[in-house]
Design an enzyme around this catalytic site. Structure first.
Site, PDB file in Angstrom:
ATOM      1  N   LYS A   1       0.494  -1.315   0.018  1.00 25.41           N
ATOM      2  CA  LYS A   1      -0.034  -0.508   0.146  1.00 25.41           C
ATOM      3  C   LYS A   1       1.130   0.726  -0.192  1.00 25.41           C
ATOM      4  CE  LYS A   1      -3.866   2.166   2.535  1.00 25.41           C
ATOM      5  NZ  LYS A   1      -4.813   2.130   3.761  1.00 25.41           N
TER       6      LYS A   1
ATOM      7  N   SER B   1      -9.956   2.430   2.587  1.00 24.41           N
ATOM      8  CA  SER B   1      -8.911   3.000   1.646  1.00 24.41           C
ATOM      9  C   SER B   1      -8.405   1.590   1.752  1.00 24.41           C
ATOM     10  CB  SER B   1      -8.589   3.664   2.874  1.00 24.41           C
ATOM     11  OG  SER B   1      -7.269   4.104   3.399  1.00 24.41           O
TER      12      SER B   1
ATOM     13  N   SER C   1     -10.353   0.222   7.090  1.00 22.75           N
ATOM     14  CA  SER C   1      -9.480   0.109   5.522  1.00 22.75           C
ATOM     15  C   SER C   1      -8.908  -0.679   5.250  1.00 22.75           C
ATOM     16  CB  SER C   1      -8.787   1.629   5.182  1.00 22.75           C
ATOM     17  OG  SER C   1      -9.676   2.233   5.032  1.00 22.75           O
TER      18      SER C   1
HETATM   19  N1  GLN Z   1     -13.239   5.032   6.170  1.00 17.73           N
HETATM   20  C1  GLN Z   1     -13.100   5.114   7.086  1.00 17.73           C
HETATM   21  C2  GLN Z   1     -12.305   7.059   6.948  1.00 17.73           C
HETATM   22  O1  GLN Z   1     -12.571   7.765   5.433  1.00 17.73           O
HETATM   23  C3  GLN Z   1     -11.670   4.342   7.715  1.00 17.73           C
HETATM   24  C4  GLN Z   1     -11.023   4.938   6.719  1.00 17.73           C
HETATM   25  C5  GLN Z   1      -9.240   4.197   7.553  1.00 17.73           C
HETATM   26  O2  GLN Z   1      -9.434   2.859   8.002  1.00 17.73           O
HETATM   27  N2  GLN Z   1      -8.042   4.508   6.538  1.00 17.73           N
HETATM   28  O3  GLN Z   1     -12.019   7.263   8.264  1.00 17.73           O
END
Ligand code: GLN
Length: 494
Positions: free
Chosen positions: A79, A160, A184
């Site tokens: 990632k 994400s 995410s």
């Molecule tokens: N979707 C969540 C956010 O936008 C979690 C993102 C994440 O876990 N990095 O904050």
């Protein structure tokens, strides 16, 4: 010869060790799939030559009779939130474009030490803020999945870690790293029909991982099988003095101890997770999951997590607050982009760089974060959210008096079409409703694919465990995996 890109991490590792094929052959096979999948936009940077070079070293080690490590010769996707020495690291943001770290994140370093090789840097939501992989400066990632009989609508890979979920589901990599701040790893894993585990907060070092919300950020593996997650988590985890929140705990051999027999385990079903208007297919898969765990020997018990409904609003105060502070470092001086208008002073440069460099969702979070931390509103929002966080954590502590694990849906719905939530940030935030309680409490949690919905899209179930009890989470994941027999896969169109 078998198509090496169909093999799991375990099969690749074992095959390379046994000499059935070489690490270079494995790298070549995955490099070819990566090169042929531009339509998915899963990678920001491809590093085929790095994968080949590292693979050649693994093959040389094997020839010399050396130990190859637990991931010896297995190519993976990274990632693009992990700093990789000499390879551009952007967090999918324009503000970091061109930033090439002089250092390696601890987690990626651990993976290379365990013999893994890097196929490239995976696309993600910008600074890991998002649930659909639509906030990347480098463009949306498209899921390999499409609705059955639903035309060619491009679907979200989740976020994400959408590049990670797509790469694994599309056989561009047998496994990938993810990070999970509020879902995410788990949500994109569920959308893509793969497995993903967020370990206990502190298991994996945050050092060298671009910070989003430091008290929540945790790295973890995403792969097609539970065993592969166990292997890769073992390679990633471990105490790191460079991260002040790293846990000084031994890393068990999760793979060796995997055991799908759940006799004696009590699995809690939290009544507060049964939400009004819940998707009937999600509810049905949850019921199936209960039965699968019962069949594996577990006892199903009802538990209560009374503060669940405050977790999401609490998260969307705490995460932006920490983000606004963490992202203050991007000022045009130290990293990547600099926008220095003619005749401008320092303040103007900060403002111009940040205006040009951050995407809309990032700006929204910075604004929310600075607002809830401002003198006039700190107590009304931030202090309240911290109290909520403590209550959510206490709910789990009380639940553990009655159960060893909690079974819940991973997401409130299956994947949705790209663009379908553009005007609905709150709807987008709701994706995380089942994920954030475990994040706020720092608990290990995993998503395992169990079924497809009427549109042929994957559905995942989530298992939440006690602090440091990744083994129980993985074991229950294995029980689900064995009984669900999930074999659906995205039909190749790219
Ligand atoms: N979707 C969540 C956010 O936008 C979690 C993102 C994440 O876990 N990095 O904050």
């Amino acid at each position: 010869m078998t198509d090496l890109t169909e093999l799991t991490v375990a099969e690749l590792r074992d095959g390379i060790r046994a000499g059935d094929f070489t690490a270079v052959e494995a790298a070549e096979a995955f490099n070819a799939n990566v090169a042929a999948a531009d339509a998915l936009n899963a990678f920001i940077v491809k590093t085929p030559e790095i994968a080949l070079k590292a693979a050649a070293l693994v093959d040389a080690d094997r020839a010399a009779g050396k130990d190859l490590g637990v991931m010896g010769g297995v190519p993976i996707g990274m990632k693009d939130l992990f700093a990789t020495r000499g390879v551009q690291t952007t967090a999918a943001s324009h503000i970091l474009e061109g930033f090439t770290p002089e250092y390696e994140s601890t987690v990626s370093h651990n993976l290379w030490s365990a013999g893994a090789t890097m196929l490239g840097k995976l696309n993600l939501d910008q600074f890991a803020m998002g649930s659909s992989n639509e906030t990347s400066y480098f463009g949306n990632v498209t899921s390999p999945w499409r609705k059955a009989g639903g035309g060619n609508e491009a679907m979200s890979p989740g976020g994400s870690s959408g590049g990670s979920s797509t790469a694994v589901a599309a056989r561009l990599a047998p496994a990938a790293t993810g990070t999970d701040t509020g879902g995410s790893i788990r949500q994109p894993a569920a959308f893509a029909g793969i497995c993903g585990i967020k370990p206990t907060y502190g298991r994996c070092s945050r050092w060298g991982v671009v910070a989003f919300a430091s008290s929540l950020d945790q790295a973890g593996p995403m792969a097609r099988t539970v065993r592969d997650c166990a292997i890769m988590l073992g390679a990633m985890a471990g105490f790191d003095p460079k991260d002040s929140t790293s846990l000084d705990e031994p890393v068990p051999d999760w793979e060796a101890a995997l055991n799908a027999d759940l006799k004696g385990k009590r699995v809690g079903i939290a009544r507060e997770y049964r939400m009004d208007g819940m998707d009937a297919e999600i509810e049905a898969s949850w019921e199936q999951g209960k039965q699968m765990l019962r069949d594996a020997g577990a006892e199903i018990v009802d538990v209560s997590l009374p503060h669940t409904k405050y977790a999401l609003p609490g998260y969307y105060i705490i995460a932006p607050a920490e983000a606004s502070s963490n992202l203050a470092r991007y000022d045009g001086v130290r990293y990547g982009l600099r926008d220095l208008p003619e005749g401008a002073g320092l303040q103007d440069m900060y403002a111009a760089t940040r205006a040009a460099g951050f995407g809309d969702e990032v700006k929204r979070r910075v604004l929310i974060g600075t607002y809830v931390l401002s003198a006039g509103f700190y107590d009304a929002y931030y202090t309240q959210a911290q109290k909520v966080r403590a209550l959510v954590a206490r709910d789990f502590e009380r639940a553990w008096e009655h159960c060893d694990l909690i079974l819940a849906p991973t997401t409130p719905s299956a994947s949705f079409p790209l663009g379908s939530k553009d005007d609905d940030p709150i709807g987008m935030y709701l994706n995380d409703v089942f994920a954030v309680p475990a994040s706020l409490a720092g608990l290990p949690a995993m998503s395992v694919p169990v079924d497809v919905n009427a549109d042929g899209l994957p559905l995942g179930l989530q298992i939440i465990g006690k602090p440091l009890d990744e083994q129980a989470v993985l074991d229950a994941g294995l029980a689900l995996e064995q009984r669900a027999g999930f074999t659906a896969r995205a039909e190749k169109w790219w």
